[in-house]
Design an enzyme around this catalytic site. Structure first.
Site, PDB file in Angstrom:
ATOM      1  N   LYS A  14      80.525 -55.281 120.721  1.00 59.19           N
ATOM      2  CA  LYS A  14      79.690 -56.246 121.425  1.00 59.19           C
ATOM      3  C   LYS A  14      78.489 -55.528 122.054  1.00 59.19           C
ATOM      4  O   LYS A  14      78.439 -54.286 122.091  1.00 59.19           O
ATOM      5  CB  LYS A  14      80.532 -56.962 122.487  1.00 59.19           C
ATOM      6  CG  LYS A  14      81.687 -57.810 121.899  1.00 59.19           C
ATOM      7  CD  LYS A  14      82.588 -58.332 123.023  1.00 59.19           C
ATOM      8  CE  LYS A  14      83.692 -59.256 122.538  1.00 59.19           C
ATOM      9  NZ  LYS A  14      84.667 -59.572 123.629  1.00 59.19           N
ATOM     10  N   ARG A 119      94.159 -54.213 116.732  1.00 56.08           N
ATOM     11  CA  ARG A 119      94.409 -54.810 118.057  1.00 56.08           C
ATOM     12  C   ARG A 119      95.112 -53.807 118.970  1.00 56.08           C
ATOM     13  O   ARG A 119      94.851 -53.753 120.161  1.00 56.08           O
ATOM     14  CB  ARG A 119      95.273 -56.077 117.933  1.00 56.08           C
ATOM     15  CG  ARG A 119      94.569 -57.267 117.301  1.00 56.08           C
ATOM     16  CD  ARG A 119      93.456 -57.846 118.136  1.00 56.08           C
ATOM     17  NE  ARG A 119      93.901 -58.503 119.338  1.00 56.08           N
ATOM     18  CZ  ARG A 119      93.198 -59.445 119.982  1.00 56.08           C
ATOM     19  NH1 ARG A 119      92.008 -59.833 119.532  1.00 56.08           N
ATOM     20  NH2 ARG A 119      93.644 -59.984 121.085  1.00 56.08           N
ATOM     21  N   THR A 125      92.816 -57.739 126.531  1.00 55.94           N
ATOM     22  CA  THR A 125      91.528 -58.388 126.821  1.00 55.94           C
ATOM     23  C   THR A 125      90.926 -57.891 128.130  1.00 55.94           C
ATOM     24  O   THR A 125      89.728 -57.659 128.223  1.00 55.94           O
ATOM     25  CB  THR A 125      91.750 -59.928 126.906  1.00 55.94           C
ATOM     26  OG1 THR A 125      92.367 -60.356 125.689  1.00 55.94           O
ATOM     27  CG2 THR A 125      90.445 -60.672 127.096  1.00 55.94           C
ATOM     28  N   ARG A 136      89.511 -50.371 125.098  1.00 55.60           N
ATOM     29  CA  ARG A 136      89.158 -51.061 126.349  1.00 55.60           C
ATOM     30  C   ARG A 136      89.677 -50.304 127.574  1.00 55.60           C
ATOM     31  O   ARG A 136      89.039 -50.284 128.620  1.00 55.60           O
ATOM     32  CB  ARG A 136      89.696 -52.492 126.315  1.00 55.60           C
ATOM     33  CG  ARG A 136      88.903 -53.399 125.361  1.00 55.60           C
ATOM     34  CD  ARG A 136      89.621 -54.688 125.080  1.00 55.60           C
ATOM     35  NE  ARG A 136      88.808 -55.663 124.354  1.00 55.60           N
ATOM     36  CZ  ARG A 136      89.285 -56.780 123.834  1.00 55.60           C
ATOM     37  NH1 ARG A 136      90.570 -57.076 123.952  1.00 55.60           N
ATOM     38  NH2 ARG A 136      88.492 -57.616 123.193  1.00 55.60           N
ATOM     39  N   ASN A 156      84.198 -56.398 127.576  1.00 50.73           N
ATOM     40  CA  ASN A 156      85.283 -55.533 127.107  1.00 50.73           C
ATOM     41  C   ASN A 156      84.962 -54.866 125.764  1.00 50.73           C
ATOM     42  O   ASN A 156      85.847 -54.510 125.006  1.00 50.73           O
ATOM     43  CB  ASN A 156      86.609 -56.310 127.058  1.00 50.73           C
ATOM     44  CG  ASN A 156      86.486 -57.599 126.253  1.00 50.73           C
ATOM     45  OD1 ASN A 156      85.494 -57.805 125.562  1.00 50.73           O
ATOM     46  ND2 ASN A 156      87.489 -58.442 126.326  1.00 50.73           N
ATOM     47  N   HIS A 159      85.256 -56.952 119.880  1.00 49.77           N
ATOM     48  CA  HIS A 159      86.078 -58.067 119.400  1.00 49.77           C
ATOM     49  C   HIS A 159      86.857 -57.587 118.182  1.00 49.77           C
ATOM     50  O   HIS A 159      86.316 -56.857 117.354  1.00 49.77           O
ATOM     51  CB  HIS A 159      85.216 -59.263 118.984  1.00 49.77           C
ATOM     52  CG  HIS A 159      85.967 -60.216 118.097  1.00 49.77           C
ATOM     53  ND1 HIS A 159      86.845 -61.149 118.593  1.00 49.77           N
ATOM     54  CD2 HIS A 159      86.045 -60.322 116.745  1.00 49.77           C
ATOM     55  CE1 HIS A 159      87.401 -61.806 117.583  1.00 49.77           C
ATOM     56  NE2 HIS A 159      86.935 -61.319 116.446  1.00 49.77           N
TER      57      HIS A 159
HETATM   58  P1  GDP Z   1      90.295 -61.082 122.864  1.00 51.60           P
HETATM   59  O1  GDP Z   1      90.864 -61.564 121.561  1.00 51.60           O
HETATM   60  O2  GDP Z   1      91.151 -60.020 123.525  1.00 51.60           O
HETATM   61  O3  GDP Z   1      88.853 -60.622 122.750  1.00 51.60           O
HETATM   62  O4  GDP Z   1      90.290 -62.329 123.882  1.00 51.60           O
HETATM   63  P2  GDP Z   1      90.054 -63.911 123.633  1.00 51.60           P
HETATM   64  O5  GDP Z   1      89.876 -64.200 122.186  1.00 51.60           O
HETATM   65  O6  GDP Z   1      91.116 -64.636 124.395  1.00 51.60           O
HETATM   66  O7  GDP Z   1      88.671 -64.179 124.415  1.00 51.60           O
HETATM   67  C1  GDP Z   1      87.437 -63.849 123.842  1.00 51.60           C
HETATM   68  C2  GDP Z   1      86.581 -63.122 124.862  1.00 51.60           C
HETATM   69  O8  GDP Z   1      86.243 -64.023 125.938  1.00 51.60           O
HETATM   70  C3  GDP Z   1      87.244 -61.932 125.543  1.00 51.60           C
HETATM   71  O9  GDP Z   1      87.163 -60.740 124.799  1.00 51.60           O
HETATM   72  C4  GDP Z   1      86.446 -61.855 126.828  1.00 51.60           C
HETATM   73  O10 GDP Z   1      85.176 -61.213 126.620  1.00 51.60           O
HETATM   74  C5  GDP Z   1      86.179 -63.328 127.180  1.00 51.60           C
HETATM   75  N1  GDP Z   1      87.211 -63.933 128.041  1.00 51.60           N
HETATM   76  C6  GDP Z   1      88.378 -64.477 127.607  1.00 51.60           C
HETATM   77  N2  GDP Z   1      89.078 -64.991 128.651  1.00 51.60           N
HETATM   78  C7  GDP Z   1      88.328 -64.781 129.759  1.00 51.60           C
HETATM   79  C8  GDP Z   1      88.522 -65.111 131.148  1.00 51.60           C
HETATM   80  O11 GDP Z   1      89.506 -65.701 131.580  1.00 51.60           O
HETATM   81  N3  GDP Z   1      87.538 -64.717 132.010  1.00 51.60           N
HETATM   82  C9  GDP Z   1      86.428 -64.079 131.595  1.00 51.60           C
HETATM   83  N4  GDP Z   1      85.513 -63.730 132.513  1.00 51.60           N
HETATM   84  N5  GDP Z   1      86.214 -63.752 130.294  1.00 51.60           N
HETATM   85  C10 GDP Z   1      87.135 -64.103 129.373  1.00 51.60           C
HETATM   86 MG    MG Z   2      90.262 -63.270 120.353  1.00 52.48          MG
END
Ligand code: GDP
Ligand code: MG
Length: 205
Positions: A14, A119, A125, A136, A156, A159
């Site tokens: 990112k 992963r 996350t 991360r 973070n 992706h």
């Molecule tokens: P990932 O698969 O670990 O990247 O997580 P997700 O697919 O659930 O969410 C996509 C992205 O959205 C994450 O990598 C974070 O950058 C952001 N994100 C997700 N959930 C939250 C949250 O509850 N708060 C905030 N501030 N950002 C979030």
């Molecule tokens: Mg995701």
């Protein structure tokens, strides 16, 4: 040589990862575990590609994201008056701003169990809870707490597709079929050829 157990996954470094100068570090971690880069490019994403990747009409995904956040709040004893869907929608809006803030580096990796392996190397996350040794965990001090109170996406760095199905869909969003390259790595045989030991034995006859 492609082993039947090999899969593909989509990774995005990112904008924060690119602007922290971490593209090389991150790629190195995937190369050294034995994964192959199938495709790679730098893209400054527009809202159309971001909304296809993080689809605001995909209520199932929005609820999953919202529920993950709600669990985090519950753990910390924080009361929230919003539904999982509302939280998910707000996360999606902030993701649109985050991913359009600068260029990202997109790549496709191939290898055995690649979705799971990537992963594992990426980590949780929330960088604050991500295990040391993960990308991360090693390269970010951000947290749900800080990003939520600043009303922005958690930065973070990276992706990675969550499932094999998600990976197939996401690769199609970011790459044309002719951008995925077939080539061999010198160590493919050592990792994947089931007759490798026999071949070594023949060399010493
Ligand atoms: P990932 O698969 O670990 O990247 O997580 P997700 O697919 O659930 O969410 C996509 C992205 O959205 C994450 O990598 C974070 O950058 C952001 N994100 C997700 N959930 C939250 C949250 O509850 N708060 C905030 N501030 N950002 C979030
Ligand atoms: Mg995701």
């Amino acid at each position: 040589m492609t082993h039947p157990k090999e899969e593909m996954t989509l990774v995005l470094v990112k904008g924060d990862g690119v602007q922290r100068g971490l593209v090389g570090e991150i790629l190195h971690r995937f190369e050294r575990v034995g994964l192959k880069i199938k495709a790679m490019k730098m893209v400054w994403p527009d809202s159309s590609i971001i909304n296809t990747h993080y689809d605001p009409s995909n209520t199932a995904w929005l609820e999953t994201v919202g529920n993950k956040a709600l669990k985090g709040y519950e753990k910390k004893g924080i009361k929230v008056d919003k539904t999982a869907l509302e939280i998910g929608q707000h996360v999606q809006e902030n993701l649109l701003k985050y991913l359009s803030a600068g260029p990202v580096v997109a790549f496709v990796l191939q290898g055995a169990h690649v979705v799971e392996v990537v992963r594992k190397l990426v980590g949780a996350t929330d960088p604050l809870s991500a295990t040391p040794g993960t990308i991360r965990g090693d390269y970010s001090v951000d947290s749900y707490g800080m990003s939520d109170s600043d009303d922005r996406s958690i930065r973070n760095l990276i992706h990675a597709s969550g499932t094999v199905e998600e990976a197939k869909h996401e690769i199609e969003i970011w790459f044309d079929q002719n951008e995925l390259h077939n080539y061999t790595l010198p160590y493919d045989e050592v990792v994947y050829d089931k007759k490798w030991e026999n071949k070594q034995a023949l060399l010493n006859e």
